[in-house]
Motif scaffolding. Structure first.
Motif, PDB file in Angstrom:
ATOM      1  N   HIS A  86       0.819  -1.220   0.000  1.00 22.37           N
ATOM      2  CA  HIS A  86       0.000   0.000   0.000  1.00 22.37           C
ATOM      3  C   HIS A  86       0.846   1.260   0.000  1.00 22.37           C
ATOM      4  N   VAL A  87       1.941   1.252   0.749  1.00 25.21           N
ATOM      5  CA  VAL A  87       2.810   2.427   0.803  1.00 25.21           C
ATOM      6  C   VAL A  87       3.340   2.763  -0.592  1.00 25.21           C
ATOM      7  N   LEU A  88       3.694   1.745  -1.360  1.00 27.37           N
ATOM      8  CA  LEU A  88       4.241   1.976  -2.700  1.00 27.37           C
ATOM      9  C   LEU A  88       3.191   2.485  -3.677  1.00 27.37           C
ATOM     10  N   VAL A  89       2.009   1.888  -3.674  1.00 27.65           N
ATOM     11  CA  VAL A  89       1.004   2.288  -4.666  1.00 27.65           C
ATOM     12  C   VAL A  89       0.252   3.554  -4.278  1.00 27.65           C
ATOM     13  N   ALA A  90       0.308   3.944  -3.031  1.00 28.99           N
ATOM     14  CA  ALA A  90      -0.340   5.186  -2.615  1.00 28.99           C
ATOM     15  C   ALA A  90       0.631   6.361  -2.650  1.00 28.99           C
ATOM     16  N   SER A  91       1.881   6.104  -3.057  1.00 29.96           N
ATOM     17  CA  SER A  91       2.857   7.192  -3.128  1.00 29.96           C
ATOM     18  C   SER A  91       2.473   8.158  -4.241  1.00 29.96           C
ATOM     19  N   GLN A  92       2.829   9.396  -4.063  1.00 27.47           N
ATOM     20  CA  GLN A  92       2.532  10.411  -5.073  1.00 27.47           C
ATOM     21  C   GLN A  92       3.172  10.022  -6.400  1.00 27.47           C
ATOM     22  N   GLU A  93       4.369   9.476  -6.346  1.00 21.27           N
ATOM     23  CA  GLU A  93       5.077   9.099  -7.575  1.00 21.27           C
ATOM     24  C   GLU A  93       4.316   8.042  -8.370  1.00 21.27           C
ATOM     25  N   PHE A  94       3.755   7.034  -7.689  1.00 24.85           N
ATOM     26  CA  PHE A  94       3.007   6.000  -8.407  1.00 24.85           C
ATOM     27  C   PHE A  94       1.659   6.529  -8.874  1.00 24.85           C
ATOM     28  N   VAL A  95       0.948   7.210  -8.002  1.00 26.92           N
ATOM     29  CA  VAL A  95      -0.381   7.702  -8.365  1.00 26.92           C
ATOM     30  C   VAL A  95      -0.292   8.673  -9.548  1.00 26.92           C
ATOM     31  N   GLU A  96       0.596   9.648  -9.455  1.00 28.34           N
ATOM     32  CA  GLU A  96       0.705  10.642 -10.531  1.00 28.34           C
ATOM     33  C   GLU A  96       1.472  10.108 -11.732  1.00 28.34           C
ATOM     34  N   GLY A  97       2.572   9.409 -11.470  1.00 28.20           N
ATOM     35  CA  GLY A  97       3.452   8.971 -12.547  1.00 28.20           C
ATOM     36  C   GLY A  97       2.956   7.776 -13.325  1.00 28.20           C
ATOM     37  N   VAL A  98       2.064   6.982 -12.734  1.00 29.80           N
ATOM     38  CA  VAL A  98       1.563   5.792 -13.416  1.00 29.80           C
ATOM     39  C   VAL A  98       0.072   5.919 -13.684  1.00 29.80           C
ATOM     40  N   LEU A  99      -0.709   6.030 -12.631  1.00 29.26           N
ATOM     41  CA  LEU A  99      -2.163   6.010 -12.794  1.00 29.26           C
ATOM     42  C   LEU A  99      -2.679   7.246 -13.528  1.00 29.26           C
ATOM     43  N   VAL A 100      -2.320   8.418 -13.052  1.00 33.84           N
ATOM     44  CA  VAL A 100      -2.810   9.647 -13.683  1.00 33.84           C
ATOM     45  C   VAL A 100      -2.274   9.769 -15.109  1.00 33.84           C
ATOM     46  N   CYS A 101      -1.004   9.435 -15.323  1.00 36.93           N
ATOM     47  CA  CYS A 101      -0.431   9.515 -16.677  1.00 36.93           C
ATOM     48  C   CYS A 101      -1.161   8.618 -17.661  1.00 36.93           C
ATOM     49  N   SER A 102      -1.679   7.496 -17.187  1.00 32.90           N
ATOM     50  CA  SER A 102      -2.349   6.566 -18.092  1.00 32.90           C
ATOM     51  C   SER A 102      -3.671   7.108 -18.626  1.00 32.90           C
ATOM     52  N   ILE A 103      -4.220   8.109 -17.964  1.00 35.09           N
ATOM     53  CA  ILE A 103      -5.515   8.646 -18.411  1.00 35.09           C
ATOM     54  C   ILE A 103      -5.409  10.069 -18.946  1.00 35.09           C
ATOM     55  N   LEU A 104      -4.209  10.529 -19.221  1.00 40.13           N
ATOM     56  CA  LEU A 104      -4.045  11.855 -19.808  1.00 40.13           C
ATOM     57  C   LEU A 104      -4.699  11.880 -21.186  1.00 40.13           C
ATOM     58  N   PRO A 105      -5.287  13.014 -21.557  1.00 47.22           N
ATOM     59  CA  PRO A 105      -5.968  13.108 -22.856  1.00 47.22           C
ATOM     60  C   PRO A 105      -5.092  12.727 -24.048  1.00 47.22           C
ATOM     61  N   LYS A 106      -3.778  12.984 -23.967  1.00 46.39           N
ATOM     62  CA  LYS A 106      -2.893  12.657 -25.095  1.00 46.39           C
ATOM     63  C   LYS A 106      -2.866  11.152 -25.381  1.00 46.39           C
ATOM     64  N   ASN A 107      -3.197  10.334 -24.367  1.00 47.47           N
ATOM     65  CA  ASN A 107      -3.230   8.878 -24.546  1.00 47.47           C
ATOM     66  C   ASN A 107      -4.581   8.397 -25.071  1.00 47.47           C
ATOM     67  N   ASN A 108      -5.537   9.322 -25.148  1.00 44.91           N
ATOM     68  CA  ASN A 108      -6.881   9.004 -25.639  1.00 44.91           C
ATOM     69  C   ASN A 108      -7.459   7.734 -24.986  1.00 44.91           C
ATOM     70  N   PRO A 109      -7.501   7.715 -23.655  1.00 43.51           N
ATOM     71  CA  PRO A 109      -7.992   6.505 -22.983  1.00 43.51           C
ATOM     72  C   PRO A 109      -9.494   6.336 -23.144  1.00 43.51           C
ATOM     73  N   PRO A 110      -9.948   5.091 -23.268  1.00 40.84           N
ATOM     74  CA  PRO A 110     -11.396   4.867 -23.284  1.00 40.84           C
ATOM     75  C   PRO A 110     -12.003   5.275 -21.946  1.00 40.84           C
ATOM     76  N   THR A 111     -13.265   5.598 -21.950  1.00 41.99           N
ATOM     77  CA  THR A 111     -13.954   6.021 -20.734  1.00 41.99           C
ATOM     78  C   THR A 111     -13.864   4.960 -19.647  1.00 41.99           C
ATOM     79  N   ALA A 112     -13.962   3.695 -20.018  1.00 42.66           N
ATOM     80  CA  ALA A 112     -13.899   2.612 -19.029  1.00 42.66           C
ATOM     81  C   ALA A 112     -12.553   2.610 -18.306  1.00 42.66           C
ATOM     82  N   LEU A 113     -11.469   2.868 -19.028  1.00 47.56           N
ATOM     83  CA  LEU A 113     -10.139   2.929 -18.413  1.00 47.56           C
ATOM     84  C   LEU A 113     -10.049   4.137 -17.492  1.00 47.56           C
ATOM     85  N   HIS A 114     -10.516   5.256 -17.945  1.00 49.86           N
ATOM     86  CA  HIS A 114     -10.515   6.490 -17.157  1.00 49.86           C
ATOM     87  C   HIS A 114     -11.249   6.273 -15.833  1.00 49.86           C
ATOM     88  N   ASP A 115     -12.454   5.714 -15.914  1.00 52.74           N
ATOM     89  CA  ASP A 115     -13.252   5.482 -14.709  1.00 52.74           C
ATOM     90  C   ASP A 115     -12.573   4.488 -13.772  1.00 52.74           C
TER      91      ASP A 115
END
Length: 129
Positions: A86-115
C-alpha cells in the motif's frame, strides 16, 4: 525510486504479472491474481517487484486491454496485500506517474479505463485516510 529500473518481468512475481496481464487472455485469471498477492505478502521483494512490473505494463502501453488487466491485478493487490504494498502504490510518484499519466488526454484513454483508474486511486489512497 531507483528500484523501478531493469527488467520488471524477470522476477517471480513479475513473470506472473506479465502472464496475468497478457492481451491474449480471454478473461481475468483470478487464481493467478491471488498467487501474485501471495507472493507479494510472503516475500521481502514482492511489493517492490510487483509495483515495478505493474508500472511497466501500464506506462506507454497502447494496448488498453493489457492496461485494464494490469489494473485488475493492481486492484486485487490493493485489496489483498499488506502495508508494504500500500505504501508503494499510494505514493505520489506512483499515483501521478503511473495512474494519472495513463488517463491523460494525449493517450486518448477509453472512458472505461478512465473510470477504472479514478476508482483505483480512490481505493488505494483510501487505505491511508
Amino acid at each position: 525510486m531507483d528500484f523501478l529500473l531493469g527488467n520488471p518481468f524477470s522476477t517471480p512475481v513479475g513473470q506472473r504479472i506479465e502472464q496475468a496481464t497478457s492481451g491474449s487472455l480471454q478473461s481475468e485469471d483470478w487464481a493467478l491474481n491471488m498467487e501474485i498477492c501471495d507472493i507479494i505478502n510472503e516475500t521481502d521483494e514482492g511489493p517492490r517487484d510487483s509495483v515495478k512490473a505493474i508500472k511497466k505494463r501500464i506506462i506507454g502501453n497502447k494496448n488498453f486491454r493489457e492496461i485494464m488487466l494490469a489494473l485488475t491485478v493492481l486492484e486485487a493487490c490493493v485489496k489483498n496485500c499488506g502495508h508494504r504494498f500500500h505504501v508503494l502504490v499510494a505514493s505520489q510518484e506512483f499515483v501521478e506517474g503511473v495512474l494519472v499519466c495513463s488517463i491523460l488526454p494525449k493517450n486518448n484513454p477509453p472512458t472505461a479505463l478512465h473510470d477504472r483508474v479514478l476508482s483505483l486511486i480512490q481505493v488505494s489512497c483510501g487505505h491511508f485516510t
